[in-house]
Scaffold this motif. Structure first.
Motif, PDB file in Angstrom:
ATOM      1  N   TYR A 121      53.108  29.369   4.235  1.00 29.04           N
ATOM      2  CA  TYR A 121      53.106  29.645   5.691  1.00 29.04           C
ATOM      3  C   TYR A 121      54.277  28.962   6.410  1.00 29.04           C
ATOM      4  O   TYR A 121      54.954  29.560   7.217  1.00 29.04           O
ATOM      5  CB  TYR A 121      51.795  29.247   6.393  1.00 29.04           C
ATOM      6  CG  TYR A 121      50.557  29.354   5.529  1.00 29.04           C
ATOM      7  CD1 TYR A 121      50.313  30.502   4.761  1.00 29.04           C
ATOM      8  CD2 TYR A 121      49.638  28.326   5.460  1.00 29.04           C
ATOM      9  CE1 TYR A 121      49.185  30.610   3.956  1.00 29.04           C
ATOM     10  CE2 TYR A 121      48.510  28.425   4.658  1.00 29.04           C
ATOM     11  CZ  TYR A 121      48.300  29.563   3.903  1.00 29.04           C
ATOM     12  OH  TYR A 121      47.210  29.654   3.109  1.00 29.04           O
ATOM     13  N   GLN A 138      48.700  32.554   7.818  1.00 28.12           N
ATOM     14  CA  GLN A 138      49.650  33.525   7.283  1.00 28.12           C
ATOM     15  C   GLN A 138      49.877  34.664   8.288  1.00 28.12           C
ATOM     16  O   GLN A 138      50.984  35.191   8.394  1.00 28.12           O
ATOM     17  CB  GLN A 138      49.126  34.074   5.941  1.00 28.12           C
ATOM     18  CG  GLN A 138      50.152  34.844   5.134  1.00 28.12           C
ATOM     19  CD  GLN A 138      51.396  34.027   4.780  1.00 28.12           C
ATOM     20  OE1 GLN A 138      52.149  33.627   5.663  1.00 28.12           O
ATOM     21  NE2 GLN A 138      51.601  33.795   3.505  1.00 28.12           N
ATOM     22  N   THR A 148      52.429  33.456  10.575  1.00 30.13           N
ATOM     23  CA  THR A 148      53.752  33.546   9.922  1.00 30.13           C
ATOM     24  C   THR A 148      54.285  34.976  10.013  1.00 30.13           C
ATOM     25  O   THR A 148      55.481  35.195  10.270  1.00 30.13           O
ATOM     26  CB  THR A 148      53.638  33.129   8.439  1.00 30.13           C
ATOM     27  OG1 THR A 148      52.973  31.886   8.376  1.00 30.13           O
ATOM     28  CG2 THR A 148      55.000  33.006   7.803  1.00 30.13           C
ATOM     29  N   PRO A 166      53.130  36.221  -0.491  1.00 30.91           N
ATOM     30  CA  PRO A 166      52.434  36.054   0.799  1.00 30.91           C
ATOM     31  C   PRO A 166      50.937  35.787   0.669  1.00 30.91           C
ATOM     32  O   PRO A 166      50.322  35.277   1.596  1.00 30.91           O
ATOM     33  CB  PRO A 166      52.695  37.389   1.506  1.00 30.91           C
ATOM     34  CG  PRO A 166      52.947  38.366   0.413  1.00 30.91           C
ATOM     35  CD  PRO A 166      53.616  37.600  -0.671  1.00 30.91           C
TER      36      PRO A 166
END
Lengths: 247, 383
Positions: free
Chosen positions: A104, A160, A163, A180
């Motif tokens: 992240y 995430q 992000t 990811p």
């Protein structure tokens, strides 16, 4: 259309030709990428797979202008980035690349809103325009109600998402995702991948993703394997393995 | 400024560390400023000394006296305008801790030579007419809450047996020069003379001369010293500023000592702040890498680091200077006249701010350059 044979046409968004990357470690030269070719069109979603140390992240770093190749060229939307100076490359990244990292990498002392706003501070947007952009990005990732939360107050999946919002807020040319979902449980990973699918399907984003997870890679339009420093399509790799087995 | 939120958010990331760093900065700058003020106090008498005044002392040393008759010979030298003589009295007021300089003066010439000192006419007239009269500086009167008309007893053991000398406070003098001395106690020559043993009568401690022109200083000084050469009481004549500097040196090389301590404080401060910044930056390697990845330039990263260290330095610096501003008058008042007045000048404050800025920038520079040179790829790999 994603190609790895170096015969893509001039309309490709990302065009990689003869990419080499050699590291020197303890006096030994390690060639990670060897004459790699790649063509990616706008709106493509490509996954890179391969064993650890095969050069997936190195390729992503080169595509994102974070590292420079030993030889070869990378052209993005008509800009040849391999010969750009460090400062030009920094400006180029700000305009064209959105990064999504496995860990992240949010700034813990800033709220979700402030983290997403970071790339926009480099633009000439007014405060109110920045706010609109950030709210839109956080809306896209479904975190409108968490914008004043700090990273420590969010789950891994939510971090995430922040992000991803930070990566898309400046509407970059393409997104680079390095594992990811690597730090997430299956449910959160599915949610993140659904969001990435939406970015491609609904917003026509171009995404290049590194993953170890076949389920995650299966969501991409094409999965490419890094094999001995070059990219091979999954189908071709399978055929090669089968052919090798038959022999 | 749109980046201020990021700078301040990072500053307050580790609150205890911030408080300790700012605190050490504040204390160090307070100490540095205090030392600068003390250094200034030691040199002030030298700076304020009259350019047209000479001081004549016994060549052997200041505590050795000279025949009173020297005054007449000195007065006759061309270029000498006025001459006055002083003696050290050395009495004790109530307790030995209550030290202040006491001088037996020559009332006829004191104010002619010390032209920056003023006593109201009526008070001076009363003093001249009062054998047991005394005149004190404004600060001394304030220190002991004395007022004109008070009776002041001083115990003295320097002249014969220990006895109490009684004085009437007839006047209070002021000094024209900012920061000039206002802490002396003057008593009448006649009263002193008639109460000391015969063996030490006819002796003066030192002379102060006012010249027609400062240009005569070298010539007159040489004439005096040559005139008394090879006598039992050779003289040493020097300008008032040289005399004051020599007097300060009797306490040791205070200036060098203070400069040395100040330098140590300064370098310690530099190391403490530099170390804090280095640790702070090392902890944030991956965050800095992300900033660079998303488009922040190397110069921006350097700017962030320098801004942080500068803010720490300025907060700490201003706190230290504020502390100095509040504490120096209190400390000065409690020194009981052991030092000249402690003055925190605008120059000292400005120097403190400059020092804070310098340390802030210098301590942030190395970690900042390190952060600037950080390779994003390497930094992200360390996560």
């Amino acid at each position: 259309m994603i190609r790895v044979d170096g015969r893509g046409d001039s309309t490709s968004l990302i065009k990689v030709r003869g990419l080499n990357k050699t590291y020197s470690r303890g006096g030994e030269q390690i060639q990670v990428l060897q004459g790699l070719n790649l063509d990616v069109d706008r709106g493509d979603f490509v996954a890179f797979m391969g064993p650890s140390g095969s050069g997936k992240t190195t390729l992503l770093n080169l595509l994102g202008g974070l590292d420079v190749p030993s030889a070869g060229s990378i052209t993005v939307d008509g800009d040849e980035i391999t010969h750009m100076s460090a400062s030009k490359l920094t400006q180029w990244r700000a305009r064209h690349v959105g990064f999504i990292f496995q860990m992240y990498n949010l700034i813990p002392v800033l709220t979700a809103f402030q983290n997403v706003e970071l790339p926009l501070l480099l633009t000439k947007l007014s405060k109110s325009d920045r706010r609109k952009h950030v709210e839109t990005a956080l809306g896209v990732v479904g975190l409108s109600d968490r914008m004043n939360h700090y990273p420590r107050q969010l789950s891994g999946g939510q971090e995430q998402r922040v992000t991803i919002a930070r990566a898309i807020v400046s509407d970059p040319t393409f997104l680079l995702c390095d594992e990811p979902t690597g730090d997430l449980d299956r449910k959160s990973a599915d949610e993140i991948m659904a969001l990435i699918d939406e970015l491609v399907g609904k917003y026509n984003k171009t995404i290049l993703m590194v993953t170890h997870d076949p389920q995650v890679a299966a969501r991409a339009h094409t999965t490419l394997h890094l094999n001995k420093g070059v990219l091979v399509e999954a189908k071709a790799l399978q055929e090669g393995v089968l052919a090798g087995g038959a022999a | 400024m749109k980046y201020s939120r990021l700078i301040f958010a990072n500053l307050f990331r580790k609150k205890i560390r911030l408080v300790l760093t700012v605190g050490s900065f504040a204390i160090a700058l307070f100490l540095f400023t205090f030392l600068a003020v003390v250094r200034g106090a030691f040199s002030r008498n030298t700076e304020l000394a009259g350019a047209d005044r000479l001081v004549v002392i016994n060549r052997v040393g200041l505590i050795n006296t000279m025949p009173l008759a020297y005054g007449d010979r000195i007065r006759q030298i061309k270029g000498v305008k006025y001459v006055t003589h002083n003696n050290w009295f050395g009495g004790v007021y109530q307790d030995e801790k209550n030290f202040f300089p006491q001088f037996v003066i020559d009332p006829a010439n004191q104010l002619k030579v010390m032209t920056e000192l003023h006593v109201p006419d009526d008070q001076w007239k009363n003093f001249l007419a009062d054998r047991q009269g005394a005149v004190v500086g404004r600060n001394l009167a304030k220190r002991f809450k004395w007022k004109v008309g008070d009776r002041i007893p001083l115990q003295n053991a320097l002249y014969g047996s220990t006895k109490t000398w009684e004085f009437n406070l007839d006047g209070i003098y002021t000094n024209d020069k900012e920061g000039g001395d206002e802490s002396q106690f003057w008593l009448q020559w006649d009263y002193f003379y008639e109460n000391i043993p015969d063996v030490i009568k006819g002796q003066a401690g030192w002379w102060v001369l006012k010249l027609d022109s400062p240009d005569d200083a070298v010539r007159v000084g040489k004439a005096i010293d040559d005139g008394f050469a090879n006598s039992s009481y050779e003289t040493k004549t020097e300008t008032e500023s040289a005399f004051q500097a020599g007097f300060a040196k009797q306490l040791g090389n205070i200036q060098l000592l203070i400069t040395a301590i100040g330098s140590v404080v300064f370098f310690t401060l530099l190391l403490v702040t530099g170390n804090t910044m280095a640790i702070s930056i090392r902890e944030r390697t991956s965050e800095l890498a992300v900033l660079k990845a998303i488009g922040y330039s190397d110069r921006f990263v350097l700017f962030f680091v320098l801004a942080e260290s500068l803010v720490i330095a300025l907060i700490g610096g201003l706190l230290g200077l504020g502390l100095a501003f509040l504490a120096i008058p209190v400390v000065g008042a409690n020194l009981n006249g052991m030092l000249p007045p402690l003055l925190l000048s605008a120059t000292a404050l400005g120097l403190g701010v400059l020092l804070a800025v310098f340390v802030g920038v210098a301590s942030g520079l190395l970690p900042g350059i390190g952060a600037m040179r950080l390779r994003v790829v390497d930094a992200l790999r360390r996560v």
